[in-house]
Enzyme design. Structure first.
Site, PDB file in Angstrom:
ATOM      1  N   ARG A 196       0.814  -1.218   0.000  1.00 15.56           N
ATOM      2  CA  ARG A 196       0.000   0.000   0.000  1.00 15.56           C
ATOM      3  C   ARG A 196       0.847   1.268   0.000  1.00 15.56           C
ATOM      4  NH1 ARG A 196      -3.694  -1.291   5.104  1.00 15.56           N
ATOM      5  NH2 ARG A 196      -1.630  -1.977   5.806  1.00 15.56           N
ATOM      6  N   VAL A 198      -4.622  -5.122  -1.168  1.00 10.99           N
ATOM      7  CA  VAL A 198      -5.208  -6.396  -1.585  1.00 10.99           C
ATOM      8  C   VAL A 198      -6.590  -6.625  -0.991  1.00 10.99           C
ATOM      9  CG1 VAL A 198      -2.952  -7.469  -1.956  1.00 10.99           C
ATOM     10  CG2 VAL A 198      -4.092  -7.714   0.273  1.00 10.99           C
ATOM     11  N   ASN A 253       1.405 -12.853   0.875  1.00 11.93           N
ATOM     12  CA  ASN A 253       2.090 -12.572   2.132  1.00 11.93           C
ATOM     13  C   ASN A 253       1.505 -11.386   2.891  1.00 11.93           C
ATOM     14  OD1 ASN A 253       4.624 -12.444   3.988  1.00 11.93           O
ATOM     15  ND2 ASN A 253       4.573 -10.441   3.015  1.00 11.93           N
ATOM     16  N   TYR A 264      -6.269 -11.730  13.888  1.00 11.37           N
ATOM     17  CA  TYR A 264      -5.165 -12.324  13.130  1.00 11.37           C
ATOM     18  C   TYR A 264      -5.305 -13.846  13.080  1.00 11.37           C
ATOM     19  CZ  TYR A 264      -0.221 -13.323  11.999  1.00 11.37           C
ATOM     20  OH  TYR A 264       0.942 -13.776  11.435  1.00 11.37           O
ATOM     21  N   LYS A 303      -5.855 -16.129   9.712  1.00 12.80           N
ATOM     22  CA  LYS A 303      -4.802 -17.082   9.356  1.00 12.80           C
ATOM     23  C   LYS A 303      -5.303 -18.521   9.353  1.00 12.80           C
ATOM     24  CE  LYS A 303      -1.252 -14.330   8.615  1.00 12.80           C
ATOM     25  NZ  LYS A 303      -0.668 -14.220   7.255  1.00 12.80           N
TER      26      LYS A 303
END
Length: 316
Positions: free
Chosen positions: A35, A61, A87, A152, A156
């Site tokens: 970004r 993204v 990533n 998170y 994930k």
């Protein structure tokens, strides 16, 4: 990897930058994506000085339109997308009481829907060529839900599930999918993470853990391992001895692991009387005056400087 083209998201700094550099060293043309335009320019110069063929594009993204644009731009620049490394990520640290629904949505958009859309966009060309490599960087938090990292963890977990399912479905088409589950790494990410609740105290434990030798891993070594895994089309890569031990223990004794995590959670700060929300790491650090913490984070602070983790001021 010689002569192939790679698209690496979240590659202006930290692990993404190091993976991109390693791909370039192995003969890949690399498209950087992040970004921060200023960070991308610095990263592009670093890789070009290292001898890589590199270009960059600023994009978020989490935006639905970004995936098609990134794949089209990489194909225009290098002819194809042979290697896709998902990533890009956001780290939000704090107790559940200090989190909001929007934090979970932000994590899912960046770390699940972003990789999903990019994968779907890149698959068309990979299927036409009958070959491709996709690397999805999940986390040990995608197998074992650590407290004070719930947005998170949730994102994930979703990424790891998507990645494993993709490998099964795409194996017969010549497209390999590698799921990467890193433990703590010295990338300097503590400066870019966002802290909620008692931000300074949350920063203290997270920054210390992320920089401790033995508990955390050298990020350059991690990047080399990730690229080797992609080369060899490995289905899964767990990074750090601690993370491997944790995954095995959780698999054998999930209830015991959960009890241990519950005990660890009691040692972490509560939300406080007036919970703060998403304070950048470099600002949270200003509220910590501990020479011990400075010593514990020394290696990670050096990594931040080396791997383009430059502090940015938060908008008013």
């Amino acid at each position: 990897m010689q002569g192939r083209a790679a698209l690496v998201t979240g590659s202006s700094r930290g692990l993404g930058l190091l993976v991109a550099r390693e791909l370039g060293r192995r003969g890949c043309a690399v498209m950087l994506c992040a970004r921060d335009e200023a960070g991308l320019r610095r990263a592009e110069r670093m890789l070009r000085e290292d001898g890589a063929e590199v270009a960059s594009i600023a994009a978020d993204v989490s935006e639905p339109s970004a995936a098609e644009r990134l794949v089209a731009r990489t194909t225009e620049a290098f002819g194809s997308v042979d290697v896709l490394v998902n990533n890009a990520g956001v780290i939000q640290v704090g107790p559940l009481r200090a989190m909001r629904e929007e934090d979970f949505r932000s994590a899912m958009e960046t770390m699940f829907f972003g990789p999903l859309r990019l994968t779907l966009a890149a698959l068309e060309g990979m299927r036409e060529r009958g070959e491709g490599r996709i690397v999805n960087v999940s986390s040990i938090g995608g197998r074992i839900a650590a407290p004070h990292l719930l947005p998170y963890d949730a994102a994930k977990f979703a990424t790891a599930g998507l990645s494993e399912g993709l490998r099964a479905e795409l194996a017969g088409e010549g497209i390999s999918v590698t799921t990467v589950l890193p433990g703590l790494m010295r990338t300097g990410s503590h400066t870019a993470a966002r802290f909620s609740g008692q931000a300074a105290r949350e920063y203290g434990w997270f920054a210390a853990a992320a920089g401790l030798p033995g508990l955390s891993m050298d990020a350059e070594r991690a990047a080399r391992a990730i690229v080797r895994a992609a080369e060899r089309r490995r289905p899964e890569l767990v990074l750090t001895a601690w993370a491997k031990a944790a995954v095995r223990t959780h698999g054998l004794a999930p209830a015991t692991t959960t009890r241990a995590l519950s005990l660890a959670c009691r040692l972490l700060p509560d939300a406080g009387a007036r919970p703060e929300h998403l304070v950048p790491g470099y600002e949270a650090a200003a509220g910590v005056s501990s020479s011990l913490l400075h010593r514990l984070t020394l290696l990670n602070d050096r990594a931040a400087a080396r791997f383009n983790q430059r502090a940015r001021r938060r908008a008013a």
